[in-house]
Enzyme design. Structure first.
Site, PDB file in Angstrom:
ATOM      1  N   HIS A 184     -12.499   7.464   5.289  1.00  0.00           N
ATOM      2  CA  HIS A 184     -13.672   7.479   6.113  1.00  0.00           C
ATOM      3  C   HIS A 184     -14.378   5.944   6.037  1.00  0.00           C
ATOM      4  O   HIS A 184     -14.730   5.388   6.931  1.00  0.00           O
ATOM      5  CB  HIS A 184     -14.713   8.282   5.410  1.00  0.00           C
ATOM      6  CG  HIS A 184     -14.412   9.772   5.344  1.00  0.00           C
ATOM      7  ND1 HIS A 184     -14.295  10.631   4.379  1.00  0.00           N
ATOM      8  CD2 HIS A 184     -14.085  10.582   6.525  1.00  0.00           C
ATOM      9  CE1 HIS A 184     -14.073  11.714   4.746  1.00  0.00           C
ATOM     10  NE2 HIS A 184     -13.766  11.901   5.801  1.00  0.00           N
ATOM     11  N   LYS A 202     -17.704  25.323   6.140  1.00  0.00           N
ATOM     12  CA  LYS A 202     -16.912  24.606   5.353  1.00  0.00           C
ATOM     13  C   LYS A 202     -17.418  25.109   3.928  1.00  0.00           C
ATOM     14  O   LYS A 202     -18.814  25.187   3.784  1.00  0.00           O
ATOM     15  CB  LYS A 202     -16.784  23.327   5.518  1.00  0.00           C
ATOM     16  CG  LYS A 202     -15.928  22.664   6.612  1.00  0.00           C
ATOM     17  CD  LYS A 202     -15.642  21.431   6.562  1.00  0.00           C
ATOM     18  CE  LYS A 202     -14.745  21.122   7.584  1.00  0.00           C
ATOM     19  NZ  LYS A 202     -14.320  19.499   7.597  1.00  0.00           N
ATOM     20  N   ARG A 242      -5.915  11.557  12.134  1.00  0.00           N
ATOM     21  CA  ARG A 242      -5.025  11.293  11.071  1.00  0.00           C
ATOM     22  C   ARG A 242      -3.508  11.994  11.608  1.00  0.00           C
ATOM     23  O   ARG A 242      -2.709  11.331  11.331  1.00  0.00           O
ATOM     24  CB  ARG A 242      -5.333  11.850   9.708  1.00  0.00           C
ATOM     25  CG  ARG A 242      -6.401  11.333   9.005  1.00  0.00           C
ATOM     26  CD  ARG A 242      -6.706  11.939   7.851  1.00  0.00           C
ATOM     27  NE  ARG A 242      -7.164  13.371   8.268  1.00  0.00           N
ATOM     28  CZ  ARG A 242      -7.114  14.463   7.381  1.00  0.00           C
ATOM     29  NH1 ARG A 242      -6.644  14.316   6.292  1.00  0.00           N
ATOM     30  NH2 ARG A 242      -7.351  15.550   8.016  1.00  0.00           N
ATOM     31  N   SER A 284     -10.535  15.100   2.490  1.00  0.00           N
ATOM     32  CA  SER A 284     -11.480  15.387   1.511  1.00  0.00           C
ATOM     33  C   SER A 284     -10.981  16.511   0.689  1.00  0.00           C
ATOM     34  O   SER A 284     -11.394  16.597  -0.473  1.00  0.00           O
ATOM     35  CB  SER A 284     -12.834  15.710   2.249  1.00  0.00           C
ATOM     36  OG  SER A 284     -13.492  14.324   2.665  1.00  0.00           O
TER      37      SER A 284
END
Length: 160
Positions: free
Chosen positions: A17, A41, A90, A128
């Site tokens: 990030h 989440k 990514r 993460s």
């Protein structure tokens, strides 16, 4: 003035990030790192913790602002006077999901554009989710996150 909003949960903010924000800060006049409350989440850190960590990690960048938001992203972008959503890619799987979001956001607010940046190659594997998993087993996350995140995520500190 080119204002971009970089939304995410940043649970926690990673070196990937940070790399993306640093590079974007050279492309845009102002970056708003918008830390959201994604109801789908499972977050480990509170919104306040995530905002404070991001502010500490990104504090060296003069044109970057960090704040929380709890609304539809397109509404937040408009409220902040921005017209660019910044996203990181990514993997191919990221692209498929992000492409769906672009389509939805275009229908919701056609004046907002989405710009994608790929992470530096040596950071492309960091997520993460993986950082949280490693930390939950007491593993060393120092290669993946800023020292401030290590302090908060390491179990022997009595936090998170």
């Amino acid at each position: 003035m080119k204002v971009a909003v970089y939304p995410g949960t940043f649970n926690p903010i990673t070196n990937g990030h940070t790399d993306l924000v640093e590079r974007a800060s050279r492309l845009f006049d102002h970056i708003i790192v918008a830390i959201g409350t994604n109801r789908q989440k499972n977050v480990v850190l509170t919104t306040g913790q995530r905002v404070e960590l991001a502010r500490e990690v990104l504090g060296h960048l003069d044109n970057v602002e960090v704040c929380a938001f709890d609304s539809l992203l397109t509404e937040f972008v408009k409220q902040r006077g921005a017209n660019i959503i910044l996203r990181g890619l990514r993997t191919v799987a990221d692209f498929e999901y992000e492409f769906q979001l672009v389509g939805m956001n275009r229908i919701l607010e056609p004046s907002i554009e989405t710009v994608f940046l790929a992470p530096a190659e040596h950071l492309s594997y960091i997520s993460s989710t993986l950082v949280r998993e490693i930390a939950s087993y007491g593993g060393d996350i120092s290669k993946f996150v800023h020292p401030a995140v290590v302090r908060v995520m390491t179990p022997d500190t009595g936090q998170a």
